[in-house]
Scaffold this active site. Structure first.
Site, PDB file in Angstrom:
ATOM      1  NE  ARG A   1     -48.565   8.816  18.566  1.00  0.00           N
ATOM      2  CZ  ARG A   1     -48.084   9.696  19.440  1.00  0.00           C
ATOM      3  NH1 ARG A   1     -46.868   9.551  19.898  1.00  0.00           N
ATOM      4  NH2 ARG A   1     -48.831  10.689  19.859  1.00  0.00           N
TER       5      ARG A   1
ATOM      6  CG  ASP B   1     -56.925   7.953  11.393  1.00  0.00           C
ATOM      7  OD1 ASP B   1     -58.148   7.925  11.134  1.00  0.00           O
ATOM      8  OD2 ASP B   1     -56.295   6.940  11.725  1.00  0.00           O
TER       9      ASP B   1
ATOM     10  CE1 TYR C   1     -63.948  11.991  16.389  1.00  0.00           C
ATOM     11  CE2 TYR C   1     -63.555   9.676  16.850  1.00  0.00           C
ATOM     12  CZ  TYR C   1     -63.118  10.982  16.829  1.00  0.00           C
ATOM     13  OH  TYR C   1     -61.847  11.290  17.260  1.00  0.00           O
ATOM     14  N   PRO C   2     -69.947  11.663  15.551  1.00  0.00           N
ATOM     15  CG  PRO C   2     -70.030  13.700  14.409  1.00  0.00           C
ATOM     16  CD  PRO C   2     -69.183  12.904  15.363  1.00  0.00           C
ATOM     17  CD1 TRP C   3     -67.732   8.632  11.851  1.00  0.00           C
ATOM     18  CD2 TRP C   3     -67.736  10.869  11.761  1.00  0.00           C
ATOM     19  NE1 TRP C   3     -66.502   9.076  12.287  1.00  0.00           N
ATOM     20  CE2 TRP C   3     -66.464  10.444  12.238  1.00  0.00           C
ATOM     21  CE3 TRP C   3     -67.967  12.240  11.629  1.00  0.00           C
ATOM     22  CZ2 TRP C   3     -65.446  11.334  12.581  1.00  0.00           C
ATOM     23  CZ3 TRP C   3     -66.944  13.128  11.974  1.00  0.00           C
ATOM     24  CH2 TRP C   3     -65.714  12.674  12.431  1.00  0.00           C
TER      25      TRP C   3
ATOM     26  CG  ASP D   1     -57.147   4.939  21.081  1.00  0.00           C
ATOM     27  OD1 ASP D   1     -56.499   4.949  22.135  1.00  0.00           O
ATOM     28  OD2 ASP D   1     -58.312   4.491  21.014  1.00  0.00           O
TER      29      ASP D   1
ATOM     30  CB  ILE E   1     -63.944   9.834  20.867  1.00  0.00           C
ATOM     31  CG1 ILE E   1     -62.727  10.283  21.672  1.00  0.00           C
ATOM     32  CG2 ILE E   1     -64.515  11.015  20.067  1.00  0.00           C
ATOM     33  CD1 ILE E   1     -61.528  10.666  20.817  1.00  0.00           C
TER      34      ILE E   1
END
Lengths: 260, 260
Positions: free
Chosen positions: B173, B167, B242-244, B171, B240
């Protein structure tokens, strides 16, 4: 290997312009890059159905085309307009072909969400397909595709949905032909089951999205009525090196930049 | 949001060093970054089981942590050593949790192949999980995880395999707890079926890999005997990006670089 191609800037994609013969073919809905200059007609070996979709970015001779993550991201983001014009900007399900389609599908989901009026988010379902060849074992004619994962349970409910199959590249087209044919068979089976019990059968829409389409002879056509959306067409069938396969991402980007 | 963290260089990961209490817990096999400097003890709110895994990169205050594709690629590539030491450098199957695990699993497959003695390639199977909350509907205690896709047919054969759940982030969990618990239940069921017909029952190994682990209170522990491998530990539970998910990848990278 022919002429290598380099992705460095996002490419706008536009409507298709096909010849009369192509209008009758199952390639009717193939969408292509519109913002790039028209290239000369392809040699006959590429097949007539592909003669109108030449649109490339070219660079000096090199055996491989190294694509950066950022260029791929931009290329997928640049496909939103053509997906919108084709009626596939708000699909219900992205059917990612594993492993190649996993990364483009995840990026595309964000792109579609950004382009959505209501912030809606397509679900991702994954089908695992493996292109194999028994040529090494002396059985050259038995090459094909096999399933490594398929839909089951709730994830297999496709009728009435707008479905977009996602892969990284349309190379020989074998995998995409297999995937679309099998999905249409599943849909037909589900439709028959609904009809058998007197339930309404809402229409289902199936399309295909790939980052790259190699303009080379294909081993099959997509089923009639299944449009294909392409972020970038590539002539010369270059050897594409995707960043996720790079042993060293900095060296990979350096090699890509050298051909920009 | 606490202290944001920036990924810019590949991080080496190393062996775990846990306190006496932790040695007894199910967190025993949590692997962490070893090459980063030790940070001061975490406040009690983080829970004792996490007290020994603080190791972060920090930068000036900002609400979000923008990770570039290249940094994530390097971070995953840098995890090969710790996976090797934990015996998970040659898993049979990467069990990607969709959607977050799709991209890290695809990158990790290449990294593992590169590190393989025989060029062997782990299969990728996908399970779809969705973390949902009914808080908006006034049912705060019914939040949880639901399946959007699961294994079936040949892809569900897990016994005797070395399996690595993948994954993007650990975070709360919740998702990882659900996934590992359900997979262990499937494995137990398959083992019982084999035993019932007198077949041998080979051992199965299950582990977890995430790009990021947020050092924050978790809503559960991984089952005993399930090691977790982490490319980068993050204190302060940053948001966070993420670039996507980036609307504009160039702006995203600019924001990330500003915090490097």
């Amino acid at each position: 290997m022919g002429r290598p191609v380099q992705l460095q800037t996002p490419q706008k994609v536009g409507d298709i312009a096909l010849g009369s013969k192509d209008r009758e073919s199952t390639e009717l809905n193939l969408h292509r890059l519109a913002s790039l200059p028209q290239a000369p007609p392809l040699p006959e070996q590429f097949g007539e159905e592909l003669a109108a979709v030449e649109a490339t970015v070219e660079c000096s001779p090199a055996p491989k085309m190294h694509c950066s993550y950022d260029a791929i991201h931009q290329s997928i983001a640049g496909s939103l307009d053509v997906l919108r014009r084709g009626g596939f900007d708000q699909p219900d399900i992205l059917l990612a072909i594993s492993g190649g389609g996993l990364i483009p599908a995840r990026i595309l989901r964000s792109v579609l969400r950004k382009g959505s009026n209501n912030g809606g988010c397509a679900a991702i379902q994954v089908i695992g397909l493996e292109l194999y060849s028994d040529e090494l074992e002396g059985r050259p004619h038995e090459a094909g595709v096999r399933r490594t994962q398929w839909l089951c349970g709730a994830s297999s409910q496709l009728v009435g949905k707008r479905l977009l199959v996602v892969d990284e590249v349309d190379d020989s087209r074998e995998t995409l032909c297999y995937a679309t044919r099998e999905l249409l068979a599943d849909i037909a089976q589900q439709e028959a089951a609904l009809a058998a019990v007197g339930q309404p059968v809402p229409p289902t829409h199936l399309g295909v999205f790939v980052i790259h389409n190699k303009l080379r002879p294909k081993k099959g056509c997509l089923p009639a009525g299944v449009p294909q959306f392409v972020a970038q067409e590539l002539s010369g069938a270059p050897w594409i090196v995707y960043p996720w396969d790079a042993p060293d991402i900095e060296e990979h980007n350096r090699l890509g930049a050298a051909c920009s």
